[in-house]
Design an enzyme around this catalytic site. Structure first.
Site, PDB file in Angstrom:
ATOM      1  CD  GLN A 264      -2.393  -1.280   2.763  1.00 57.89           C
ATOM      2  OE1 GLN A 264      -3.365  -0.627   3.117  1.00 57.89           O
ATOM      3  NE2 GLN A 264      -1.771  -2.114   3.580  1.00 57.89           N
TER       4      GLN A 264
ATOM      5  CG  HIS B 216      -2.997   2.395  -1.828  1.00 61.76           C
ATOM      6  ND1 HIS B 216      -2.984   2.321  -0.451  1.00 61.76           N
ATOM      7  CD2 HIS B 216      -4.152   1.798  -2.223  1.00 61.76           C
ATOM      8  CE1 HIS B 216      -4.081   1.706  -0.031  1.00 61.76           C
ATOM      9  NE2 HIS B 216      -4.803   1.369  -1.082  1.00 61.76           N
TER      10      HIS B 216
ATOM     11  CB  CYS C 286      -1.354  12.763 -18.962  1.00 65.51           C
ATOM     12  SG  CYS C 286      -2.189  14.110 -19.824  1.00 65.51           S
TER      13      CYS C 286
ATOM     14  N   GLY D 114       3.001  -4.355   9.005  1.00 64.27           N
ATOM     15  CA  GLY D 114       2.975  -2.898   9.167  1.00 64.27           C
ATOM     16  C   GLY D 114       1.746  -2.212   8.607  1.00 64.27           C
ATOM     17  CB  THR D 115      -1.059  -2.801   6.887  1.00 68.77           C
ATOM     18  OG1 THR D 115      -2.268  -2.161   6.480  1.00 68.77           O
ATOM     19  CG2 THR D 115      -1.240  -4.310   6.897  1.00 68.77           C
ATOM     20  CB  SER D 116      -3.610   0.346  10.973  1.00 67.69           C
ATOM     21  OG  SER D 116      -4.190   0.994   9.851  1.00 67.69           O
TER      22      SER D 116
ATOM     23  CG  LEU E 142       4.937  -0.678  17.086  1.00 72.24           C
ATOM     24  CD1 LEU E 142       6.192  -1.434  17.473  1.00 72.24           C
ATOM     25  CD2 LEU E 142       5.305   0.739  16.639  1.00 72.24           C
TER      26      LEU E 142
ATOM     27  CB  ALA F 102       8.428  -4.686  10.239  1.00 73.13           C
TER      28      ALA F 102
HETATM   29  P1  OAD Z   1      -1.357   2.986   8.972  1.00 72.38           P
HETATM   30  O1  OAD Z   1      -0.638   4.238   9.355  1.00 72.38           O
HETATM   31  O2  OAD Z   1      -2.836   2.963   9.091  1.00 72.38           O
HETATM   32  O3  OAD Z   1      -0.811   1.791   9.879  1.00 72.38           O
HETATM   33  C1  OAD Z   1       0.549   1.556  10.055  1.00 72.38           C
HETATM   34  C2  OAD Z   1       0.679   0.411  11.041  1.00 72.38           C
HETATM   35  O4  OAD Z   1       2.055   0.125  11.170  1.00 72.38           O
HETATM   36  C3  OAD Z   1       0.155   0.721  12.460  1.00 72.38           C
HETATM   37  O5  OAD Z   1      -0.756  -0.300  12.854  1.00 72.38           O
HETATM   38  C4  OAD Z   1       1.404   0.707  13.328  1.00 72.38           C
HETATM   39  O6  OAD Z   1       1.182   0.099  14.587  1.00 72.38           O
HETATM   40  C5  OAD Z   1       2.332  -0.160  12.529  1.00 72.38           C
HETATM   41  N1  OAD Z   1       3.769   0.130  12.723  1.00 72.38           N
HETATM   42  C6  OAD Z   1       4.371   1.313  13.012  1.00 72.38           C
HETATM   43  N2  OAD Z   1       5.700   1.171  13.097  1.00 72.38           N
HETATM   44  C7  OAD Z   1       5.945  -0.146  12.835  1.00 72.38           C
HETATM   45  C8  OAD Z   1       7.139  -0.941  12.763  1.00 72.38           C
HETATM   46  N3  OAD Z   1       8.350  -0.409  12.973  1.00 72.38           N
HETATM   47  N4  OAD Z   1       7.008  -2.251  12.482  1.00 72.38           N
HETATM   48  C9  OAD Z   1       5.800  -2.818  12.269  1.00 72.38           C
HETATM   49  N5  OAD Z   1       4.638  -2.121  12.325  1.00 72.38           N
HETATM   50  C10 OAD Z   1       4.718  -0.815  12.602  1.00 72.38           C
HETATM   51  O7  OAD Z   1      -0.852   2.600   7.511  1.00 72.38           O
HETATM   52  P2  OAD Z   1      -1.487   1.631   6.421  1.00 72.38           P
HETATM   53  O8  OAD Z   1      -2.185   0.480   7.068  1.00 72.38           O
HETATM   54  O9  OAD Z   1      -0.431   1.370   5.426  1.00 72.38           O
HETATM   55  O10 OAD Z   1      -3.617   5.150   1.554  1.00 72.38           O
HETATM   56  O11 OAD Z   1      -2.554   2.591   5.772  1.00 72.38           O
HETATM   57  C11 OAD Z   1      -3.260   2.169   4.659  1.00 72.38           C
HETATM   58  C12 OAD Z   1      -3.504   3.296   3.698  1.00 72.38           C
HETATM   59  O12 OAD Z   1      -4.106   4.394   4.354  1.00 72.38           O
HETATM   60  C13 OAD Z   1      -2.258   3.894   3.082  1.00 72.38           C
HETATM   61  O13 OAD Z   1      -1.793   3.186   1.961  1.00 72.38           O
HETATM   62  C14 OAD Z   1      -2.723   5.256   2.679  1.00 72.38           C
HETATM   63  C15 OAD Z   1      -3.434   5.601   3.953  1.00 72.38           C
HETATM   64  O14 OAD Z   1      -4.238   6.640   3.941  1.00 72.38           O
HETATM   65  C16 OAD Z   1      -3.519   6.012   0.547  1.00 72.38           C
HETATM   66  O15 OAD Z   1      -2.680   6.893   0.476  1.00 72.38           O
HETATM   67  C17 OAD Z   1      -4.551   5.786  -0.519  1.00 72.38           C
END
Ligand code: OAD
Length: 238
Positions: A94, A112, A120, A181-183, A208, A225
């Site tokens: 993402q 994404h 364009c 690393g995705t929430s 995390l 991670a």
């Molecule tokens: P988030 O910011 O929602 O989540 C990031 C996750 O990573 C959180 O749950 C943290 O606990 C975790 N985290 C932080 N540091 C870490 C580490 N060192 N090791 C492991 N985990 C860690 O980000 P995404 O889930 O990627 O979309 O968000 C999804 C989408 O929402 C993104 O692609 C973006 C955003 O708005 C667009 O831009 C369209």
């Protein structure tokens, strides 16, 4: 992870957390603000219509930030896993940064979009951004049709992620699905684990904090991670 061998089909889904240890901020840990901006002011098609200059400057700043960061051990570990699994490895991210690619990964889907690309809105061509464009806040003209303002090739909120058909097919067919690393807040990415699980894949998570969809994981490793993944991958490849 013990069940992964050379013939295991593995699909990985990464999010902002994998790049956190490289120094790129995640989305949901700053009171809903992303680098001091509300998401709806910089990451929606409406924002681009309303205030293109703010959106452009915001993404130019993100691009410049990429020149100051480098891949961390989590990106490196995924490259090592790809070397081991070959065609049985697919990385769906993402993230719009280029850290997976710079770590050496090649079988990647940027669902994404990518900071390094521009599109364009007139002729729909996609272009790699030239390095000289990184440093200024000027718009870039379309080299194909001369339209005066290319847009970031980023999937904004209210837009449909890229290559979804390929993504669903790979997730349906995989044996192991790993989220890193995705929430679990943003769909459809957050729902891919449901597809994997309902097709019998083993689901593994590294994060995390517990993600929203933690209950869908068969194995969950809580922590950074960059510390956990190298250990997990070492067990698979050695
Ligand atoms: P988030 O910011 O929602 O989540 C990031 C996750 O990573 C959180 O749950 C943290 O606990 C975790 N985290 C932080 N540091 C870490 C580490 N060192 N090791 C492991 N985990 C860690 O980000 P995404 O889930 O990627 O979309 O968000 C999804 C989408 O929402 C993104 O692609 C973006 C955003 O708005 C667009 O831009 C369209």
């Amino acid at each position: 992870m013990e069940q992964i061998g050379k013939q295991t089909k593995v699909v990985i889904l990464t999010g902002a957390g994998i790049s956190a240890e490289s120094g790129i901020k995640t989305f949901r840990d700053n009171d809903g603000l992303w680098e001091n901006h509300r998401i709806e002011d910089v990451a929606t098609p409406q924002a681009w219509q309303r205030n293109p200059s703010l959106v452009w400057q915001f993404y130019q700043a993100r691009r410049r930030q990429l020149t100051e960061v480098k891949p961390n051990p989590a990106h490196d570990a995924l490259n090592e896993l790809e070397q081991y699994l070959g065609d049985n490895f697919l990385l769906i991210t993402q993230n719009v940064d280029d850290l997976h690619r710079r770590a050496g990964s090649s079988n990647i889907i940027h669902m994404h979009g990518e900071l390094a690309l521009l599109r364009c809105e007139n002729c729909h061509e996609i272009f790699a951004m030239m390095e000289e464009h990184h440093l200024t806040d000027d718009y870039v003209e379309c080299p194909n049709c001369d339209y005066d303002r290319l847009r970031p090739h980023i999937v904004w909120f209210h837009e449909v992620p890229l290559r979804l058909e390929e993504i669903y097919q790979a997730v349906e067919e995989c044996d192991v699905f790993i989220t890193i690393g995705t929430s679990g807040h943003v769909y459809p990415a957050a729902g891919l684990i449901d597809v994997a699980k309902s097709n019998g894949a083993r689901c593994i998570g590294v994060n995390l904090e517990p993600p929203l969809n933690i209950d869908m994981h068969d194995e969950f490793y809580q922590g950074k991670a960059g510390e956990i993944l190298p250990e997990l991958v070492k067990k698979v490849v050695s």
